[in-house]
Design a protein around this motif. Sequence first.
Motif, short mmCIF file in Angstrom:
data_model
loop_
_atom_site.label_atom_id
_atom_site.label_comp_id
_atom_site.label_asym_id
_atom_site.label_seq_id
_atom_site.Cartn_x
_atom_site.Cartn_y
_atom_site.Cartn_z
N ILE A 150 32.33 29.19 47.49
CA ILE A 150 32.95 30.03 46.50
C ILE A 150 33.08 31.63 46.96
O ILE A 150 33.97 32.14 46.84
N ILE A 151 31.79 31.95 47.46
CA ILE A 151 31.58 33.43 47.83
C ILE A 151 32.52 33.61 49.26
O ILE A 151 33.21 34.38 49.12
N ILE A 152 32.80 32.70 50.08
CA ILE A 152 33.55 32.91 51.19
C ILE A 152 34.87 32.96 51.02
O ILE A 152 35.84 33.61 51.46
N PHE A 153 35.36 32.13 49.93
CA PHE A 153 37.01 32.02 49.53
C PHE A 153 37.42 33.52 49.20
O PHE A 153 38.36 33.82 49.36
N PHE A 154 36.35 34.20 48.59
CA PHE A 154 36.66 35.50 48.10
C PHE A 154 36.39 36.81 49.09
O PHE A 154 37.10 37.68 48.92
N VAL A 155 35.74 36.45 49.98
CA VAL A 155 35.04 37.65 50.83
C VAL A 155 35.80 37.65 52.22
O VAL A 155 36.24 38.49 52.90
N LEU A 156 36.27 36.30 52.85
CA LEU A 156 36.88 35.90 54.03
C LEU A 156 38.22 36.87 54.26
O LEU A 156 39.15 36.63 53.36
N PRO A 157 38.28 37.80 55.06
CA PRO A 157 39.69 38.29 55.05
C PRO A 157 40.70 37.24 55.73
O PRO A 157 40.61 36.64 56.43
N ARG A 158 41.90 37.51 55.16
CA ARG A 158 43.00 36.43 55.61
C ARG A 158 43.69 36.72 56.69
O ARG A 158 43.82 35.76 57.64
N ASP A 159 43.77 38.33 57.18
CA ASP A 159 44.29 38.57 58.50
C ASP A 159 44.02 40.02 58.59
O ASP A 159 43.45 40.65 57.66
N THR A 160 44.55 40.43 59.58
CA THR A 160 44.52 41.93 59.99
C THR A 160 45.15 42.84 59.14
O THR A 160 44.92 44.09 59.12
N ASN A 161 46.08 42.49 58.24
CA ASN A 161 46.84 43.37 57.26
C ASN A 161 46.05 43.61 56.08
O ASN A 161 46.62 44.07 54.87
#
Length: 484
Positions: free
Chosen positions: A223-234
Amino acid sequence: MAEIKPDNTPSVRSMPSDPEKDVNLTTVDRDEYIDPKIEKSLVRKFDLLILPMCALVYYSHTLDRANLGNAKTMGIETSLHMVGNQYSLVLILFYIPYGLCNIPAALLAKRFNPARVIPIMMGCWGSLSMITAATTNFGGLVALRILIGVVEASFMPCVYLYYSLFYKRKELALRSAAWGFTGFIAGATSGLISWDVSQWHRSLSGWQYLFLIEGGMTVGLAIIIFFVLPRDTNSRLFTPEERRVAQIRLLRESEEEGAGEISWDVAFQVFRNWQVWAFSAMAFLCGVGVASASNFLPTMVKRIAQSTPQGNLYTVGPNLVAAFVQIVSSWISDRYQQRALVGFCTLLVSMIGFILLATLDLVHHTHVGYFLTYLITFGTYMPELLMPIWMTSNLTRASARAVALGIFIGGQNIGGILSSAVFREQYAPVYAPALITVAICQGLLLVGLLVMRQFYVYQNKKLARGELAPPKGMENNPDFRYAF
């Protein structure tokens, strides 16, 4: 020496900044000058944002991989009325989907973004691990392990694809070792948890508490990682200048594809690439040792320990030493760009450990036997870390990398089937035939590492002499060289 900006060369610092607008790839030039300060700041952000999250993913993945081995020493076979080689059969049936679902998982990550796929799959395998505590028979355990194999197949290809969105190929080994290091910590953690819960005297068995605790930890982390992990460099976490530098860095090493797109022509061409199949064969050989160390280390240690809690506790030391070795070896690999030689030297130590563990009389020399478990974990996992980085560094399209990773990791996971098949109950407590099988596989892998290294060295000599054209996508990069 400080980098000097040539005259009339476009510069990232000269570009107008618009924080509300994403980087336009059509305007990015691979020859643009990059301000070293901006690049250093960018990589530092990558390390602070991405490495801890990916380390937590691998932490949970390793917890799940290690808990069944610890549950075996805690009486799960007795509780579920398992007989003969049914434990080995559970492992085999886990590795079948775990080996076959890698390519679909990699393509899924390429299409929908690894940062979304990773935590969703992570939550699934954590939930299934918790449900394992409720199983009451062999059939239920088999069904759950097959489902866990399906969702866990996404881990390795997704993480490596995710890393390729941010890092250059020469930076990958040490960054991958960061989450690999956490995996060994997870192995040690699982040993500590097993040691603790095996001494509980409550309504549930110790192995049930093990699955509930470790599965619950995984779901919470997902749950934490889903909201924290950046999708890409944009991501808004990066400045406009950093976003542009990120795109230039990767454009110099690969041919860009649109986000969420799959080039099917490129993907299918991978199946005709003999180097990918060679790496997959080496992955199979590597997987035999990795699965053996992961699933049967508690069993091998129990042969030396005086009790089950003591045996689980004794798995902590080898995992911690392996974590230290992996970090140091990965730094050397990045520093000198020697993937094959570093993997060769560390794996050689582990092969010797497997041979000695199978052949020495350890009944009256238990301390020697315990020392050999440190040798086993010393280098068994290093090729698993270095080979996919090495292979994908020599592919210039993301779609090709996705399929190649699926083939590679599928081969490695299928190696777990052989490992599970040779560790049979009739070979207990020494398991000499199984240990010799692992040593033979590692010996063949050592040969394969050297052969592939020499192949790429020869290709680079041909590139330097102008006898070989750069691969597609690198035509405008005369400095391109294959990794070895």
